[in-house]
Design a protein around this motif. Structure first.
Motif, mmCIF file in Angstrom:
data_model
loop_
_atom_site.group_PDB
_atom_site.id
_atom_site.type_symbol
_atom_site.label_atom_id
_atom_site.label_comp_id
_atom_site.label_asym_id
_atom_site.label_seq_id
_atom_site.Cartn_x
_atom_site.Cartn_y
_atom_site.Cartn_z
ATOM 1 N N LYS A 78 46.910 60.106 53.043
ATOM 2 C CA LYS A 78 47.182 61.153 52.045
ATOM 3 C C LYS A 78 48.357 62.023 52.470
ATOM 4 O O LYS A 78 49.120 62.506 51.636
ATOM 5 N N CYS A 79 48.504 62.211 53.776
ATOM 6 C CA CYS A 79 49.587 63.061 54.287
ATOM 7 C C CYS A 79 50.963 62.515 53.927
ATOM 8 O O CYS A 79 51.943 63.255 53.900
ATOM 9 N N LEU A 80 51.040 61.212 53.655
ATOM 10 C CA LEU A 80 52.317 60.621 53.262
ATOM 11 C C LEU A 80 52.776 61.139 51.912
ATOM 12 O O LEU A 80 53.961 61.134 51.595
ATOM 13 N N LEU A 81 51.831 61.565 51.098
ATOM 14 C CA LEU A 81 52.123 61.935 49.717
ATOM 15 C C LEU A 81 52.075 63.429 49.471
ATOM 16 O O LEU A 81 52.239 63.876 48.337
ATOM 17 N N SER A 99 57.626 61.332 56.913
ATOM 18 C CA SER A 99 56.733 60.356 56.277
ATOM 19 C C SER A 99 56.945 58.959 56.850
ATOM 20 O O SER A 99 55.988 58.207 57.054
ATOM 21 N N ALA A 100 58.210 58.601 57.115
ATOM 22 C CA ALA A 100 58.510 57.279 57.680
ATOM 23 C C ALA A 100 57.897 57.138 59.072
ATOM 24 O O ALA A 100 57.328 56.088 59.418
ATOM 25 N N ASN A 101 58.002 58.194 59.883
ATOM 26 C CA ASN A 101 57.415 58.164 61.229
ATOM 27 C C ASN A 101 55.894 58.047 61.168
ATOM 28 O O ASN A 101 55.279 57.303 61.947
ATOM 29 N N LEU A 102 55.285 58.789 60.246
ATOM 30 C CA LEU A 102 53.829 58.744 60.109
ATOM 31 C C LEU A 102 53.381 57.371 59.610
ATOM 32 O O LEU A 102 52.379 56.824 60.089
ATOM 33 N N LEU A 155 50.805 54.825 61.483
ATOM 34 C CA LEU A 155 49.568 54.334 60.868
ATOM 35 C C LEU A 155 49.512 52.809 60.873
ATOM 36 O O LEU A 155 48.461 52.212 61.098
ATOM 37 N N ILE A 156 50.661 52.178 60.620
ATOM 38 C CA ILE A 156 50.705 50.715 60.589
ATOM 39 C C ILE A 156 50.472 50.135 61.979
ATOM 40 O O ILE A 156 49.705 49.186 62.160
ATOM 41 N N LEU A 157 51.141 50.703 62.992
ATOM 42 C CA LEU A 157 51.010 50.203 64.360
ATOM 43 C C LEU A 157 49.592 50.388 64.897
ATOM 44 O O LEU A 157 49.107 49.587 65.702
ATOM 45 N N TYR A 206 43.011 53.424 59.309
ATOM 46 C CA TYR A 206 42.336 53.394 58.012
ATOM 47 C C TYR A 206 41.835 54.784 57.626
ATOM 48 O O TYR A 206 40.998 54.939 56.759
ATOM 49 N N ASP A 207 42.362 55.776 58.330
ATOM 50 C CA ASP A 207 41.967 57.157 58.044
ATOM 51 C C ASP A 207 42.577 57.594 56.713
ATOM 52 O O ASP A 207 43.798 57.654 56.555
ATOM 53 N N SER A 208 41.724 57.894 55.739
ATOM 54 C CA SER A 208 42.217 58.253 54.404
ATOM 55 C C SER A 208 43.044 59.524 54.440
ATOM 56 O O SER A 208 44.015 59.661 53.689
ATOM 57 N N TYR A 209 42.690 60.463 55.327
ATOM 58 C CA TYR A 209 43.448 61.712 55.415
ATOM 59 C C TYR A 209 44.875 61.439 55.877
ATOM 60 O O TYR A 209 45.827 62.021 55.376
#
Length: 224
Positions: A70-73, A51-54, A58-60, A64-67
């Motif tokens: 969601k994968c973080l959770l 999750s930290a890597n993902l 996403l931040i870098l 803005y992909d909602s999917y």
């Protein structure tokens, strides 16, 4: 130190793999007295790292992909050996389900069917009957998923470990235990495959009316 000394005296004794102490709980009795086990801690670390890597990615990428968010959770279903999908309308709290689970490519070992044997909620038609009949349908604190998990653990305690999102999940993740892992070393053995198939069929029968389908994940990956 006392916990380590007890473990050294009896190495067979299962003890928590984590010691989390706070100012109000120096002995770590509130949070980690009975859990997590070593396997649970390793899985937790793996999920956190993923999750930290993902999140960093996403931040870098200014994603803005909602999917992706969601994968973080949600836990990847590919991390299990077997996945049991449940009928969503049979869940105790179907409104808590945020991320419905679907598996298309993985091999389906068992396919279940919905049933009217039980339903966690009253339908509008239930209120038209007399109070006596209504009381017979009332099941306080009834959680069919918890009952199902308890049955699996009672029958196959050495073969599988059950993972479940109790807050609102429609899937059970199964990882094979030591007994099953030893059997599966003989990859390609029809006898071992038959044992796994029979176990999954039994699990499907135990969860009749609740189980939507059962999918084998890791075995297919090895075969590919």
């Amino acid at each position: 130190m006392r916990s380590r000394e007890e473990h050294e005296k009896d190495t067979q004794k299962l003890s928590p793999a984590m010691f989390l102490a706070t100012k109000y709980d120096i002995a770590s009795e509130a949070w980690t007295r009975s859990s997590p086990t070593t396997a649970e801690l390793r899985r937790l670390v793996a999920y956190s790292t993923s999750s930290a890597n993902l999140l960093t990615k996403l931040i870098l990428q200014d994603g803005y992909d909602s999917y992706g968010w969601k994968c973080l959770l949600r836990t990847p279903l590919s991390n299990y050996d077997v996945v049991v999908l449940l009928h969503r309308d049979k869940l105790p709290y179907p409104q808590h389900l945020l991320f419905p689970s679907e598996l298309e490519q993985e091999r389906c070992a068992v396919r279940g069917h919905a049933t009217k044997i039980f339903h966690p909620f009253f339908s509008p038609g239930d209120f038209k009957v007399n109070s006596g009949e209504l009381k017979s349908k009332l099941m306080v604190n009834f959680d069919p998923v918890r009952c199902f998990i308890a049955d699996i653990e009672a029958r196959f305690s050495d073969e599988v470990k059950v993972w479940y999102d109790a807050v609102g999940g429609d899937a059970l993740g199964l990882t094979l235990g030591k007994a099953s892992s030893k059997k599966r070393k003989h990859d390609g053995s029809t006898e071992e495959s038959k044992d796994l198939s029979n176990m999954l069929k039994t699990i499907g029968e135990v969860g009749k009316g609740l189980v939507r389908s059962i999918h084998v994940i890791k075995a297919q990956k090895r075969n590919n």
